[in-house]
Write an enzyme that holds these catalytic residues in place. Sequence first.
Site, PDB file in Angstrom:
ATOM      1  N   ASP A 198     -14.034 -60.310   7.193  1.00 51.83           N
ATOM      2  CA  ASP A 198     -14.686 -60.607   8.479  1.00 51.83           C
ATOM      3  C   ASP A 198     -13.718 -60.391   9.647  1.00 51.83           C
ATOM      4  O   ASP A 198     -12.506 -60.546   9.498  1.00 51.83           O
ATOM      5  CB  ASP A 198     -15.183 -62.067   8.446  1.00 51.83           C
ATOM      6  CG  ASP A 198     -16.239 -62.331   9.503  1.00 51.83           C
ATOM      7  OD1 ASP A 198     -16.752 -61.364  10.106  1.00 51.83           O
ATOM      8  OD2 ASP A 198     -16.539 -63.521   9.740  1.00 51.83           O
ATOM      9  N   HIS A 251     -14.787 -51.406  12.280  1.00 47.09           N
ATOM     10  CA  HIS A 251     -15.195 -51.143  10.894  1.00 47.09           C
ATOM     11  C   HIS A 251     -14.366 -49.993  10.310  1.00 47.09           C
ATOM     12  O   HIS A 251     -13.956 -50.057   9.152  1.00 47.09           O
ATOM     13  CB  HIS A 251     -16.691 -50.819  10.826  1.00 47.09           C
ATOM     14  CG  HIS A 251     -17.575 -51.951  11.261  1.00 47.09           C
ATOM     15  ND1 HIS A 251     -17.364 -53.253  10.854  1.00 47.09           N
ATOM     16  CD2 HIS A 251     -18.663 -52.003  12.075  1.00 47.09           C
ATOM     17  CE1 HIS A 251     -18.281 -54.043  11.395  1.00 47.09           C
ATOM     18  NE2 HIS A 251     -19.083 -53.300  12.146  1.00 47.09           N
ATOM     19  N   LEU A 301      -8.707 -52.163 -12.793  1.00 49.06           N
ATOM     20  CA  LEU A 301      -9.367 -53.093 -11.871  1.00 49.06           C
ATOM     21  C   LEU A 301     -10.865 -52.810 -11.767  1.00 49.06           C
ATOM     22  O   LEU A 301     -11.280 -51.656 -11.636  1.00 49.06           O
ATOM     23  CB  LEU A 301      -8.720 -52.959 -10.480  1.00 49.06           C
ATOM     24  CG  LEU A 301      -9.370 -53.734  -9.335  1.00 49.06           C
ATOM     25  CD1 LEU A 301      -9.130 -55.232  -9.488  1.00 49.06           C
ATOM     26  CD2 LEU A 301      -8.826 -53.264  -7.978  1.00 49.06           C
TER      27      LEU A 301
HETATM   28  C1  IPE Z   1     -20.225 -62.110   6.390  1.00 50.45           C
HETATM   29  O1  IPE Z   1     -19.807 -61.854   7.683  1.00 50.45           O
HETATM   30  C2  IPE Z   1     -20.694 -60.856   5.746  1.00 50.45           C
HETATM   31  C3  IPE Z   1     -19.673 -59.856   5.494  1.00 50.45           C
HETATM   32  C4  IPE Z   1     -18.396 -59.964   5.701  1.00 50.45           C
HETATM   33  C5  IPE Z   1     -20.154 -58.638   4.930  1.00 50.45           C
HETATM   34  P1  IPE Z   1     -20.756 -62.090   8.949  1.00 50.45           P
HETATM   35  O2  IPE Z   1     -19.952 -61.753  10.138  1.00 50.45           O
HETATM   36  O3  IPE Z   1     -22.029 -61.363   8.764  1.00 50.45           O
HETATM   37  O4  IPE Z   1     -21.040 -63.646   8.845  1.00 50.45           O
HETATM   38  P2  IPE Z   1     -21.469 -64.697   9.955  1.00 50.45           P
HETATM   39  O5  IPE Z   1     -22.672 -64.161  10.641  1.00 50.45           O
HETATM   40  O6  IPE Z   1     -20.321 -64.851  10.893  1.00 50.45           O
HETATM   41  O7  IPE Z   1     -21.724 -65.967   9.204  1.00 50.45           O
HETATM   42  C1  IPE Z   2     -17.130 -57.929   9.111  1.00 48.89           C
HETATM   43  O1  IPE Z   2     -16.791 -57.877  10.453  1.00 48.89           O
HETATM   44  C2  IPE Z   2     -17.838 -56.678   8.639  1.00 48.89           C
HETATM   45  C3  IPE Z   2     -19.288 -56.852   8.428  1.00 48.89           C
HETATM   46  C4  IPE Z   2     -19.942 -57.974   8.456  1.00 48.89           C
HETATM   47  C5  IPE Z   2     -20.052 -55.656   8.127  1.00 48.89           C
HETATM   48  P1  IPE Z   2     -17.829 -58.260  11.575  1.00 48.89           P
HETATM   49  O2  IPE Z   2     -18.565 -57.027  11.966  1.00 48.89           O
HETATM   50  O3  IPE Z   2     -18.663 -59.403  11.184  1.00 48.89           O
HETATM   51  O4  IPE Z   2     -16.841 -58.682  12.763  1.00 48.89           O
HETATM   52  P2  IPE Z   2     -16.976 -59.934  13.733  1.00 48.89           P
HETATM   53  O5  IPE Z   2     -17.168 -61.134  12.873  1.00 48.89           O
HETATM   54  O6  IPE Z   2     -18.151 -59.684  14.607  1.00 48.89           O
HETATM   55  O7  IPE Z   2     -15.686 -59.957  14.463  1.00 48.89           O
HETATM   56 MG    MG Z   3     -18.437 -61.399  11.300  1.00 49.41          MG
END
Ligand code: IPE
Ligand code: IPE
Ligand code: MG
Length: 258
Positions: free
Chosen positions: A22, A39, A133
Amino acid sequence: MESLKDKIDLQRLPSHIAVIMDGNGRWAKEKGQDRLFGHYHGVESVRDIVEGCAELGIEYLTLYAFSTENWDRPDDEVSGLMELLVETIKKEVETLNKNNIRLHVIGDMDMMPDYAKAELNEALADTQSNTGLNLIMALSYSSRWELIEAVKKIAKDVESGKLQPQSIDHKIFQSYLCTSGFPDPELMIRTSGEYRISNFLLYQLAYTELYFTNVLWPDFRKENLYEAILDFQRRERRFGKTSSQIQQELPANDQKVL
Ligand code: IPE
Ligand code: IPE
Ligand code: MG
Protein backbone atom coordinates in the site's frame (compact mmCIF):
# COMPACT_ATOMS: atom_id res chain seq x y z
CA MET A 1 28.08 -2.48 6.15
CA GLU A 2 26.57 -5.50 7.83
CA SER A 3 23.19 -6.23 6.34
CA LEU A 4 20.22 -7.01 8.54
CA LYS A 5 20.08 -10.21 6.51
CA ASP A 6 22.98 -11.68 8.48
CA LYS A 7 21.00 -11.33 11.71
CA ILE A 8 18.11 -13.46 10.42
CA ASP A 9 17.88 -16.96 11.92
CA LEU A 10 17.49 -19.09 8.82
CA GLN A 11 16.16 -21.99 10.91
CA ARG A 12 13.16 -19.92 12.01
CA LEU A 13 12.01 -18.27 8.81
CA PRO A 14 8.31 -17.77 8.23
CA SER A 15 7.36 -20.21 5.49
CA HIS A 16 4.64 -17.90 4.20
CA ILE A 17 4.80 -14.10 4.11
CA ALA A 18 1.80 -12.05 2.94
CA VAL A 19 2.06 -8.38 1.99
CA ILE A 20 -0.50 -5.61 1.56
CA MET A 21 1.44 -3.41 -0.83
CA ASP A 22 0.00 0.00 0.00
CA GLY A 23 0.96 3.64 -0.51
CA ASN A 24 1.73 3.90 -4.23
CA GLY A 25 -0.69 6.80 -4.71
CA ARG A 26 0.69 8.82 -1.78
CA TRP A 27 4.26 8.16 -2.90
CA ALA A 28 3.42 9.61 -6.32
CA LYS A 29 1.56 12.56 -4.82
CA GLU A 30 4.58 13.45 -2.67
CA LYS A 31 6.52 13.73 -5.92
CA GLY A 32 3.86 15.77 -7.67
CA GLN A 33 3.09 12.90 -10.05
CA ASP A 34 -0.10 11.03 -10.85
CA ARG A 35 -1.06 7.79 -9.11
CA LEU A 36 0.01 5.52 -11.95
CA PHE A 37 3.57 6.80 -11.57
CA GLY A 38 3.45 5.31 -8.06
CA HIS A 39 2.14 1.99 -9.33
CA TYR A 40 4.96 1.81 -11.91
CA HIS A 41 7.53 2.34 -9.19
CA GLY A 42 5.75 -0.20 -7.00
CA VAL A 43 6.78 -2.86 -9.51
CA GLU A 44 10.44 -2.22 -8.59
CA SER A 45 9.60 -3.09 -5.00
CA VAL A 46 7.79 -6.25 -6.09
CA ARG A 47 10.91 -7.36 -7.98
CA ASP A 48 13.17 -6.64 -5.03
CA ILE A 49 10.96 -8.39 -2.46
CA VAL A 50 10.35 -11.44 -4.62
CA GLU A 51 14.10 -11.72 -5.13
CA GLY A 52 14.72 -11.19 -1.41
CA CYS A 53 12.27 -13.93 -0.45
CA ALA A 54 13.67 -16.35 -3.03
CA GLU A 55 17.23 -15.72 -1.81
CA LEU A 56 16.26 -16.40 1.79
CA GLY A 57 14.41 -19.59 0.90
CA ILE A 58 10.91 -18.41 1.83
CA GLU A 59 8.44 -20.95 0.45
CA TYR A 60 5.33 -18.81 -0.09
CA LEU A 61 4.89 -15.09 -0.75
CA THR A 62 1.40 -13.68 -1.22
CA LEU A 63 1.16 -10.16 -2.63
CA TYR A 64 -2.10 -8.23 -2.45
CA ALA A 65 -1.97 -6.37 -5.73
CA PHE A 66 -5.60 -5.49 -6.48
CA SER A 67 -8.70 -5.87 -4.34
CA THR A 68 -12.29 -6.45 -5.40
CA GLU A 69 -12.99 -2.97 -4.04
CA ASN A 70 -10.21 -1.46 -6.18
CA TRP A 71 -12.46 -1.97 -9.26
CA ASP A 72 -14.35 1.09 -7.98
CA ARG A 73 -11.36 3.39 -8.52
CA PRO A 74 -11.42 5.87 -11.44
CA ASP A 75 -11.46 4.11 -14.84
CA ASP A 76 -8.08 5.41 -15.95
CA GLU A 77 -6.39 4.12 -12.81
CA VAL A 78 -8.03 0.69 -13.16
CA SER A 79 -7.11 0.32 -16.83
CA GLY A 80 -3.60 1.63 -16.16
CA LEU A 81 -3.15 -0.94 -13.41
CA MET A 82 -4.39 -3.78 -15.63
CA GLU A 83 -2.01 -2.78 -18.41
CA LEU A 84 0.85 -2.56 -15.95
CA LEU A 85 -0.01 -5.99 -14.63
CA VAL A 86 -0.05 -7.62 -18.07
CA GLU A 87 3.12 -5.84 -19.16
CA THR A 88 4.95 -6.82 -15.97
CA ILE A 89 3.93 -10.45 -16.12
CA LYS A 90 4.99 -10.68 -19.76
CA LYS A 91 8.37 -9.19 -18.91
CA GLU A 92 8.98 -11.18 -15.74
CA VAL A 93 8.11 -14.76 -16.72
CA GLU A 94 11.65 -15.38 -17.91
CA THR A 95 13.10 -14.18 -14.59
CA LEU A 96 10.56 -16.25 -12.66
CA ASN A 97 11.68 -19.35 -14.55
CA LYS A 98 15.34 -18.50 -14.10
CA ASN A 99 14.78 -18.27 -10.35
CA ASN A 100 12.59 -21.39 -10.17
CA ILE A 101 9.59 -19.32 -8.98
CA ARG A 102 6.08 -20.64 -9.50
CA LEU A 103 3.29 -18.14 -10.02
CA HIS A 104 -0.21 -18.62 -8.58
CA VAL A 105 -3.20 -16.28 -8.70
CA ILE A 106 -6.04 -15.98 -6.21
CA GLY A 107 -9.09 -13.81 -6.82
CA ASP A 108 -12.18 -13.36 -8.92
CA MET A 109 -10.80 -13.97 -12.40
CA ASP A 110 -14.25 -13.43 -13.94
CA MET A 111 -13.83 -9.72 -13.23
CA MET A 112 -10.53 -9.49 -15.08
CA PRO A 113 -10.42 -8.30 -18.70
CA ASP A 114 -9.91 -11.15 -21.19
CA TYR A 115 -6.46 -10.03 -22.35
CA ALA A 116 -5.24 -9.98 -18.74
CA LYS A 117 -6.73 -13.41 -18.04
CA ALA A 118 -5.03 -14.86 -21.12
CA GLU A 119 -1.65 -13.42 -20.12
CA LEU A 120 -2.03 -14.71 -16.57
CA ASN A 121 -2.99 -18.20 -17.68
CA GLU A 122 0.04 -18.35 -19.90
CA ALA A 123 2.34 -17.30 -17.06
CA LEU A 124 0.72 -19.83 -14.71
CA ALA A 125 1.31 -22.62 -17.23
CA ASP A 126 4.85 -21.47 -18.04
CA THR A 127 5.93 -21.54 -14.39
CA GLN A 128 3.92 -24.51 -13.11
CA SER A 129 6.81 -26.93 -12.86
CA ASN A 130 9.04 -24.58 -10.85
CA THR A 131 9.76 -25.86 -7.36
CA GLY A 132 11.24 -22.84 -5.55
CA LEU A 133 9.32 -19.87 -4.16
CA ASN A 134 5.54 -19.93 -4.66
CA LEU A 135 4.53 -16.41 -5.63
CA ILE A 136 0.81 -15.95 -5.03
CA MET A 137 -0.69 -12.82 -6.56
CA ALA A 138 -3.98 -11.73 -5.00
CA LEU A 139 -5.73 -10.06 -7.92
CA SER A 140 -9.33 -8.94 -7.93
CA TYR A 141 -9.28 -10.62 -4.54
CA SER A 142 -11.25 -10.01 -1.40
CA SER A 143 -11.65 -12.28 1.55
CA ARG A 144 -15.43 -11.84 1.80
CA TRP A 145 -15.73 -12.81 -1.87
CA GLU A 146 -13.57 -15.88 -1.21
CA LEU A 147 -15.54 -16.93 1.87
CA ILE A 148 -18.89 -16.51 0.14
CA GLU A 149 -17.65 -18.54 -2.83
CA ALA A 150 -16.52 -21.26 -0.43
CA VAL A 151 -19.91 -21.34 1.28
CA LYS A 152 -21.67 -21.59 -2.10
CA LYS A 153 -19.47 -24.54 -3.15
CA ILE A 154 -20.00 -26.25 0.21
CA ALA A 155 -23.78 -25.79 -0.07
CA LYS A 156 -23.72 -27.32 -3.57
CA ASP A 157 -21.71 -30.33 -2.39
CA VAL A 158 -24.06 -30.83 0.55
CA GLU A 159 -27.05 -30.58 -1.78
CA SER A 160 -25.62 -33.19 -4.12
CA GLY A 161 -24.77 -35.51 -1.23
CA LYS A 162 -21.01 -35.28 -1.79
CA LEU A 163 -20.46 -33.68 1.61
CA GLN A 164 -22.01 -34.39 5.01
CA PRO A 165 -22.67 -31.18 7.00
CA GLN A 166 -21.47 -32.83 10.24
CA SER A 167 -18.15 -33.75 8.63
CA ILE A 168 -17.21 -30.12 7.92
CA ASP A 169 -14.16 -29.17 9.96
CA HIS A 170 -11.28 -26.71 9.59
CA LYS A 171 -9.47 -28.96 7.12
CA ILE A 172 -12.48 -29.44 4.88
CA PHE A 173 -13.48 -25.78 5.06
CA GLN A 174 -9.94 -24.75 4.14
CA SER A 175 -10.03 -26.99 1.08
CA TYR A 176 -12.83 -24.80 -0.35
CA LEU A 177 -10.80 -21.58 -0.10
CA CYS A 178 -8.69 -20.37 -3.01
CA THR A 179 -5.66 -20.67 -0.74
CA SER A 180 -6.14 -24.43 -0.27
CA GLY A 181 -2.75 -25.98 -0.80
CA PHE A 182 -0.94 -23.05 0.82
CA PRO A 183 -0.19 -22.87 4.54
CA ASP A 184 -1.54 -19.86 6.46
CA PRO A 185 0.80 -16.86 6.45
CA GLU A 186 3.00 -16.61 9.52
CA LEU A 187 3.88 -12.98 8.87
CA MET A 188 1.72 -10.27 7.28
CA ILE A 189 3.30 -6.96 6.34
CA ARG A 190 1.34 -3.81 5.49
CA THR A 191 3.14 -0.75 4.24
CA SER A 192 2.15 2.94 4.29
CA GLY A 193 1.11 3.30 7.94
CA GLU A 194 -2.45 2.00 7.54
CA TYR A 195 -3.52 -0.29 10.37
CA ARG A 196 -6.18 -2.41 8.72
CA ILE A 197 -6.66 -5.65 6.83
CA SER A 198 -8.77 -4.28 3.94
CA ASN A 199 -10.53 -7.56 3.15
CA PHE A 200 -7.33 -9.61 2.88
CA LEU A 201 -7.17 -13.29 3.99
CA LEU A 202 -9.54 -12.77 6.94
CA TYR A 203 -9.76 -16.49 7.70
CA GLN A 204 -6.12 -17.33 7.03
CA LEU A 205 -4.72 -14.51 9.18
CA ALA A 206 -6.26 -15.94 12.38
CA TYR A 207 -2.86 -16.45 14.06
CA THR A 208 -0.59 -14.51 11.72
CA GLU A 209 1.90 -12.04 13.20
CA LEU A 210 1.05 -8.58 11.86
CA TYR A 211 3.74 -6.06 11.00
CA PHE A 212 2.96 -2.48 10.04
CA THR A 213 5.46 0.00 8.66
CA ASN A 214 5.14 3.62 7.57
CA VAL A 215 7.34 3.00 4.53
CA LEU A 216 5.35 3.52 1.33
CA TRP A 217 5.35 0.51 -0.99
CA PRO A 218 7.52 2.03 -3.78
CA ASP A 219 10.24 2.65 -1.15
CA PHE A 220 10.03 -0.84 0.36
CA ARG A 221 13.20 -2.86 -0.28
CA LYS A 222 14.94 -6.03 0.94
CA GLU A 223 16.31 -4.30 4.05
CA ASN A 224 12.73 -3.43 5.06
CA LEU A 225 11.75 -7.05 4.51
CA TYR A 226 14.65 -8.23 6.69
CA GLU A 227 13.55 -5.78 9.40
CA ALA A 228 10.05 -7.28 9.33
CA ILE A 229 11.40 -10.84 9.52
CA LEU A 230 13.67 -9.93 12.44
CA ASP A 231 10.73 -8.36 14.24
CA PHE A 232 8.76 -11.57 13.60
CA GLN A 233 11.61 -13.67 15.03
CA ARG A 234 11.58 -11.65 18.26
CA ARG A 235 7.94 -12.51 18.92
CA GLU A 236 6.53 -15.37 20.92
CA ARG A 237 3.67 -17.10 19.11
CA ARG A 238 1.42 -18.60 21.74
CA PHE A 239 -1.66 -19.80 19.81
CA GLY A 240 -3.81 -19.34 22.91
CA LYS A 241 -1.46 -21.17 25.26
CA THR A 242 0.62 -19.71 28.07
CA SER A 243 4.17 -18.55 27.66
CA SER A 244 5.57 -21.34 29.87
CA GLN A 245 3.73 -24.00 27.87
CA ILE A 246 5.33 -22.62 24.72
CA GLN A 247 8.78 -22.57 26.33
CA GLN A 248 8.42 -26.24 27.31
CA GLU A 249 7.55 -27.18 23.75
CA LEU A 250 10.64 -25.47 22.30
CA PRO A 251 13.84 -27.38 21.66
CA ALA A 252 16.27 -26.75 24.56
CA ASN A 253 18.67 -24.51 22.60
CA ASP A 254 15.74 -22.28 21.59
CA GLN A 255 14.48 -21.58 25.09
CA LYS A 256 14.51 -18.03 26.27
CA VAL A 257 15.39 -17.12 29.87
CA LEU A 258 12.04 -16.34 31.44
C1 IPE B 1 -5.50 -2.65 -0.07
O1 IPE B 1 -5.15 -1.33 -0.28
C2 IPE B 1 -5.50 -3.39 -1.36
C3 IPE B 1 -4.21 -3.56 -1.99
C4 IPE B 1 -3.05 -3.21 -1.52
C5 IPE B 1 -4.24 -4.22 -3.25
P1 IPE B 1 -6.25 -0.17 -0.42
O2 IPE B 1 -5.50 1.09 -0.59
O3 IPE B 1 -7.22 -0.53 -1.48
O4 IPE B 1 -6.98 -0.25 0.98
P2 IPE B 1 -7.81 0.84 1.78
O5 IPE B 1 -8.86 1.36 0.86
O6 IPE B 1 -6.86 1.91 2.20
O7 IPE B 1 -8.37 0.11 2.97
C1 IPE C 1 -1.57 0.25 -3.32
O1 IPE C 1 -1.36 1.62 -3.36
C2 IPE C 1 -1.82 -0.35 -4.69
C3 IPE C 1 -3.22 -0.72 -4.94
C4 IPE C 1 -4.18 -0.72 -4.07
C5 IPE C 1 -3.56 -1.15 -6.28
P1 IPE C 1 -2.57 2.63 -3.38
O2 IPE C 1 -2.94 2.88 -4.80
O3 IPE C 1 -3.67 2.18 -2.52
O4 IPE C 1 -1.88 3.93 -2.77
P2 IPE C 1 -2.48 4.93 -1.69
O5 IPE C 1 -2.94 4.10 -0.54
O6 IPE C 1 -3.61 5.65 -2.33
O7 IPE C 1 -1.34 5.80 -1.33
MG1 MG D 1 -4.07 2.40 -0.56
